[in-house]
Scaffold this motif. Structure first.
Motif, mmCIF file in Angstrom:
data_model
loop_
_atom_site.group_PDB
_atom_site.id
_atom_site.type_symbol
_atom_site.label_atom_id
_atom_site.label_comp_id
_atom_site.label_asym_id
_atom_site.label_seq_id
_atom_site.Cartn_x
_atom_site.Cartn_y
_atom_site.Cartn_z
ATOM 1 N N GLN A 90 0.795 -1.214 0.000
ATOM 2 C CA GLN A 90 0.000 0.000 0.000
ATOM 3 C C GLN A 90 0.831 1.269 0.000
ATOM 4 O OE1 GLN A 90 -2.971 1.611 3.149
ATOM 5 N NE2 GLN A 90 -3.719 -0.359 2.448
ATOM 6 N N ASP A 91 1.741 1.382 0.955
ATOM 7 C CA ASP A 91 2.505 2.629 1.012
ATOM 8 C C ASP A 91 3.896 2.391 0.464
ATOM 9 O OD1 ASP A 91 3.094 0.981 3.116
ATOM 10 O OD2 ASP A 91 3.818 2.605 4.385
ATOM 11 N N SER A 92 4.292 3.286 -0.398
ATOM 12 C CA SER A 92 5.602 3.169 -1.013
ATOM 13 C C SER A 92 6.275 4.524 -0.897
ATOM 14 C CB SER A 92 5.420 2.754 -2.467
ATOM 15 O OG SER A 92 6.422 3.300 -3.265
ATOM 16 N N ARG A 93 7.288 4.577 -0.054
ATOM 17 C CA ARG A 93 7.959 5.872 0.152
ATOM 18 C C ARG A 93 9.431 5.782 -0.210
ATOM 19 N NH1 ARG A 93 7.282 6.096 6.232
ATOM 20 N NH2 ARG A 93 7.493 3.879 5.837
ATOM 21 N N ASP A 94 9.764 4.687 -0.874
ATOM 22 C CA ASP A 94 11.150 4.434 -1.207
ATOM 23 C C ASP A 94 11.824 5.666 -1.826
ATOM 24 O OD1 ASP A 94 13.507 3.138 -2.016
ATOM 25 O OD2 ASP A 94 12.384 1.264 -2.091
ATOM 26 N N ILE A 95 12.985 6.058 -1.288
ATOM 27 C CA ILE A 95 13.657 7.235 -1.814
ATOM 28 C C ILE A 95 14.935 6.836 -2.538
ATOM 29 C CG2 ILE A 95 12.739 8.935 -0.222
ATOM 30 C CD1 ILE A 95 15.398 8.482 1.417
ATOM 31 N N ALA A 96 14.876 5.686 -3.212
ATOM 32 C CA ALA A 96 16.070 5.133 -3.836
ATOM 33 C C ALA A 96 16.700 6.098 -4.836
ATOM 34 C CB ALA A 96 15.722 3.821 -4.531
ATOM 35 N N ASP A 97 18.033 6.066 -4.877
ATOM 36 C CA ASP A 97 18.771 6.842 -5.870
ATOM 37 C C ASP A 97 18.973 6.047 -7.144
ATOM 38 O OD1 ASP A 97 19.456 9.472 -4.862
ATOM 39 O OD2 ASP A 97 20.389 8.383 -3.219
ATOM 40 N N LYS B 32 26.060 1.918 -6.350
ATOM 41 C CA LYS B 32 25.391 2.977 -7.107
ATOM 42 C C LYS B 32 24.725 3.961 -6.156
ATOM 43 C CE LYS B 32 24.378 0.744 -11.516
ATOM 44 N NZ LYS B 32 23.427 -0.127 -12.221
ATOM 45 N N THR B 33 24.027 3.405 -5.159
ATOM 46 C CA THR B 33 23.342 4.260 -4.191
ATOM 47 C C THR B 33 24.345 5.141 -3.456
ATOM 48 O OG1 THR B 33 21.715 2.507 -3.907
ATOM 49 C CG2 THR B 33 21.729 4.230 -2.245
ATOM 50 N N PHE B 34 25.462 4.536 -3.079
ATOM 51 C CA PHE B 34 26.505 5.271 -2.353
ATOM 52 C C PHE B 34 27.075 6.399 -3.212
ATOM 53 C CE2 PHE B 34 31.055 5.755 -1.357
ATOM 54 C CZ PHE B 34 30.982 6.084 -0.017
#
Lengths: 289, 284
Positions: A90-97, B32-34
């Motif tokens: 339901q909740d997706s707040r992933d702040i992945a780069d 990559k993230t780093f």
């Protein structure tokens, strides 16, 4: 796919219970979901539908009851079982780069039989965002990436927890098409949603959950039983709103015309209402006006 | 969205990805993230070198530790900065990362996939090893080229250096994961983890030397934690042999250092295996 032989169970739940402190979130819930169907779970906030689905996904521990998903207890499931289910939370707040494509590609490598990454990205209409960072996606784009991550492992059962929140109407229709095509390919879909039109459009069967129990279970057109679908004739009598359920509205109106019509031959406030799925649903959860 | 023409979802018995392949995926994701978080990697890679340079300018002089022998301040200060850098690259980075990933649902997302926690942890270990090696090379290069620090020539000392680095990073990484379970939010972790590291640095004789002249209470506490032993081990490599008189018991206690670090690693690993959760407490 109502024609699917309803023999093999994808999900079986008996006497499921889960409490948070003093609150009994799930209170003796029973449920059977067949292989190959699209099954919708509806219910007001706090009815216990998310808790139930999260127990099915192996994300929560239950207090009591028997649960199997694809023949396995989710509480004791291993990676082989996880490879066969897909989850859109339901909740997706992933702040992945990471970028969308990187995220989906990485996830694909955790599965033994993943789908083609490019094809999945196309399926959720994220081609133009494939090289964009996840942290910069809009709500709707992020939700579509969630769906891509949920299906990349080529699951046999896919759990969709309020998947179209934040979608444009057009994207929502496209998403429904995607769900149907997944289902046509043999994927069992367990959908929780707030949108009755979504359940109506997609579900083979639906369950309404209230206070941690299933209060109704049927196809969208039969939900609530024949009584709930009976037309309602409404009129105003001496300034008071009256209504009566009847299978013969014409006969009732003829009778009313004889006794209640005014000087102009009209009955005040005459109206025939065919209860919509929403009316039936609101009736079931006790929120009818 | 176009219609997806899937192959029927009957399983063909495709082989499960190996731990090695999942670990390598996770390693690439971690790197990559780093690298894409510039503030983080500049800070992590440069921190010990930065501290080393600053302290050299402020305190720079020669040190004799009460012996007839004299060494440059840089030579004496370097081991503490190496130990600090190792702690920074492992414990601090990992504890903060895991708490953040748990809070923002990254771990929750991974938990519904067949990815094994071991591959996730090994990916972190790989990232820590890589960043720590880069950090060490920068620090040693600056120390040698700009501050006339001499490096040991004996192979046995380099061997000791190698196991000390690996063991320190192992303790820091696993300890960081174990520690992350105590933190309720990323906000708390960002405030608390550096504070823990800083206190350890002060009481472990990283900045102020010699260790034996520190307040006794601080020494007792520091003796329990790994950083004091990491720093001692590094001193045994980079300090002139004569300076051993400045150490407790006039000994480098290399055997004891190894034992204490291994015990810490085993304890932290046991705690991690028992308590590591993909999900936060709020998720139930």
């Amino acid at each position: 796919m109502t024609n699917t032989p309803q023999t093999e169970l994808a999900v079986s739940v008996r006497g499921l219970r889960k409490a948070y402190g003093a609150k009994q979130a799930v209170d003796g819930l029973d449920l059977d979901i067949f292989r190959g169907e699209i099954f919708a779970i509806l219910g007001p906030n706090g009815a216990g539908k998310s808790t139930t689905v999260e127990i099915l996904e192996g994300l929560r521990v239950r207090d009591a009851g028997e649960v199997t998903v694809l023949g396995t207890d989710p509480g004791k499931a291993d990676k082989n079982w996880r490879a066969r289910i897909g989850v859109v939370m339901q909740d997706s707040r992933d702040i992945a780069d990471l970028t969308v494509a990187e995220m989906i590609t990485a996830t694909a490598t955790y599965y033994p039989n993943p789908l083609d990454v490019e094809q999945v990205i196309t399926a959720v209409s994220l081609e133009e965002k494939a090289d964009a960072r996840v942290r910069g996606l809009s709500g709707g784009q992020r939700r579509r990436m969630d769906v891509a991550l949920g299906i990349i492992g080529n699951p046999e059962v896919l759990f969709l927890d309020e998947p179209t929140t934040g979608f444009d109407p057009e994207v929502r229709r496209e998403f429904w098409k995607l769900v149907r095509s997944l289902n046509t390919a043999g994927v069992t879909i367990v959908l929780t949603t707030h949108y009755l039109d979504e359940a109506d459009a997609l579900a083979d069967r639906m369950a309404v959950i209230k206070d941690g129990k299933v209060v109704a279970l049927a196809t969208p057109s039969e939900l609530g039983g024949p009584e709930a679908r009976t037309p309602i004739v409404k009129w105003i009598e001496n300034g008071v709103q009256r209504e009566q359920r009847t299978d013969n509205p014409t006969a009732l109106i003829t009778a009313l015309t004889a006794t209640h019509a005014g000087a102009n031959g009209e009955i005040a406030g005459i109206n025939i209402v065919n209860p919509s799925l929403e009316d039936v649903y609101l009736d079931l959860i006790g929120a009818a006006k | 969205m176009t219609t997806l023409d899937l192959t029927p979802a009957t399983k063909t018995g495709g082989s499960f990805p190996s731990l090695a392949s999942m670990t390598s995926t996770r390693f690439v994701v971690e790197m990559k993230t780093f690298l894409r978080s510039k503030e983080a990697w500049i800070w992590i890679l440069a921190y010990p070198t930065f501290m080393f340079v600053i302290f050299n300018f402020v305190m720079g002089d020669t040190v004799n530790m009460g012996t007839d022998f004299t060494a440059t301040f840089g030579q004496v200060f370097l081991p503490g900065m190496i130990a600090t850098g190792l702690l920074n690259a492992s414990f601090q980075t990992v504890a903060a990362d895991v708490v953040t990933e748990r809070e923002y649902g990254t771990l929750r997302r991974l938990s519904v996939t067949p990815l094994s926690p071991a591959a996730y942890i090994m990916g972190k270990v790989g990232m820590v090893l890589t960043t720590a090696v880069v950090q060490l090379v920068i620090l040693l290069a600056v120390a040698v080229l700009a501050f006339d620090v001499t490096l040991p020539t004996e192979p046995t000392l380099w061997l000791r250096f190698a196991w000390l680095v690996v063991l320190s990073l192992a303790v820091g990484t696993v300890g960081g994961i174990a520690f992350s379970g105590l933190m309720r939010s990323a906000k708390a972790a960002n405030a608390f983890v550096p504070a823990v590291a800083l206190i350890l640095q002060f009481i472990s004789g990283v900045f102020f030397l010699p260790f034996g002249e520190m307040p006794e209470v601080g020494q007792y506490i520091a003796n329990v934690f790994p950083l004091r032993w990491m720093a001692l081990g590094m001193r045994s490599i980079f300090w002139p042999e004569q300076f051993v008189v400045a150490e407790t018991g006039e000994s480098w206690q290399t055997g004891l250092t190894a034992i204490i670090l291994v015990v810490w690693f085993v304890l932290a690993l046991a705690v991690t295996m028992r308590t590591f959760k993909w999900r936060s407490k709020a998720d139930g």
